[in-house]
Design an enzyme around this catalytic site. Structure first.
Site, mmCIF file in Angstrom:
data_model
loop_
_atom_site.group_PDB
_atom_site.id
_atom_site.type_symbol
_atom_site.label_atom_id
_atom_site.label_comp_id
_atom_site.label_asym_id
_atom_site.label_seq_id
_atom_site.Cartn_x
_atom_site.Cartn_y
_atom_site.Cartn_z
ATOM 1 N N SER A 143 7.131 -11.936 2.194
ATOM 2 C CA SER A 143 8.123 -12.898 2.678
ATOM 3 C C SER A 143 9.458 -12.614 2.005
ATOM 4 C CB SER A 143 7.667 -14.329 2.345
ATOM 5 O OG SER A 143 8.685 -15.264 2.625
ATOM 6 N N TYR A 157 5.032 -20.552 -3.877
ATOM 7 C CA TYR A 157 4.832 -19.666 -2.726
ATOM 8 C C TYR A 157 5.646 -18.387 -2.908
ATOM 9 C CZ TYR A 157 5.279 -17.857 2.038
ATOM 10 O OH TYR A 157 5.285 -17.041 3.139
ATOM 11 N N LYS A 161 4.476 -14.307 -3.325
ATOM 12 C CA LYS A 161 4.930 -13.237 -2.444
ATOM 13 C C LYS A 161 5.694 -12.165 -3.220
ATOM 14 C CE LYS A 161 3.237 -14.723 1.445
ATOM 15 N NZ LYS A 161 2.180 -13.961 2.143
#
Length: 251
Positions: A143, A157, A161
């Site tokens: 991402s 998160y 990533k």
């Protein structure tokens, strides 16, 4: 004019494993890979949704494997079930907004278990058990979050990533001796169930889209095409690369 059509992006004759294939980017990638001629192994947790994806594939010889990637036995099941692979797409993951002050150790661990440890361990097992062909390509779905974009509440998160992108480069170095390429794609916001579940209003989404030079979010197919490029022989001299696909958001 050449007598035959030349297509360096074809996946004809390639066998590819795709995780997270029951929805979103994973499902779209599976469908588009089948259109490019690949034989596919699909994995996911939801049997019905995985069957739906399987029914949309073109060609024959495809297989589905119901698996929970955080379960060691299920990882072993996948490794045992697949033939030697020419491509691997590590797409399964979760997203969760978690402000730093509420990001407990258990919450961090649960997100990293899915987004980092599971795909890395699967790739390790496949390589160790010699299930990956010489000249194969592995693609992590990462991402822009945590790598190029840092938004409030997105730290855990994003960190998971960012960790994937770091490990990808180490894997690219270490697996190059086996002629296995390892890269990642880094999407911006994509129209999947993940963003629909975030509970924002249409007005809020529209305002956020204005931050993108192309004034829209991505579609799963936008990301699938980038993955297909990295799986194909057209990218045979690319490894250790993070391909950003974000409609210009990080310019």
């Amino acid at each position: 004019m050449p007598s035959t059509f030349y297509n360096p992006f074809t996946l004809e004759g390639k066998t590819i494993l795709i995780t997270g294939a029951s929805s979103g980017i994973g499902a779209e990638t599976a469908i588009d890979c089948s259109k490019m001629g690949a034989k596919l192994y699909l994995t996911g947790r939801n049997e019905e949704r995985l069957k739906d994806t399987l029914s949309l594939l073109e060609g024959e010889g495809h297989h589905s494997i119901i698996a929970e990637l955080t379960c060691e036995d299920d990882l072993e099941k996948i490794v045992h079930a697949v033939d030697r692979l020419d491509g691997i797409v590590l797409c399964a993951g979760i997203g969760e907004t978690s402000p730093f002050l509420y990001s407990t150790k258990s919450k961090i661990s649960s997100i990293f278990e899915v987004n980092f440890f599971a795909p890395v361990e699967l790739l390790r097992l496949l390589a160790k058990k010699k299930k990956i062909e010489k000249g194969a390509s592995a693609v992590f779905v990462s991402s822009v979050a945590g790598n190029y974009s840092f938004n409030m509440g997105n730290g855990v998160y994003g960190a998971s990533k960012a960790a994937i992108n770091s490990m990808m480069k180490f894997c690219a170095k270490e697996l190059a001796i086996k002629k296995i390429r390892v890269n990642s794609v880094n999407p911006g916001m994509v129209n999947t169930k993940f963003i629909k579940d975030r509970g924002f209003s249409d007005e809020q989404y529209q305002a956020d889209m204005e931050k993108y030079p192309l004034k829209r979010y991505g579609e799963p197919q936008d990301i699938a095409y980038g993955i297909i490029y990295l799986l194909s022989d057209a990218s045979s001299w690319i490894t250790g690369h993070s391909l950003v696909i974000d409609g210009g958001y990080t310019i």
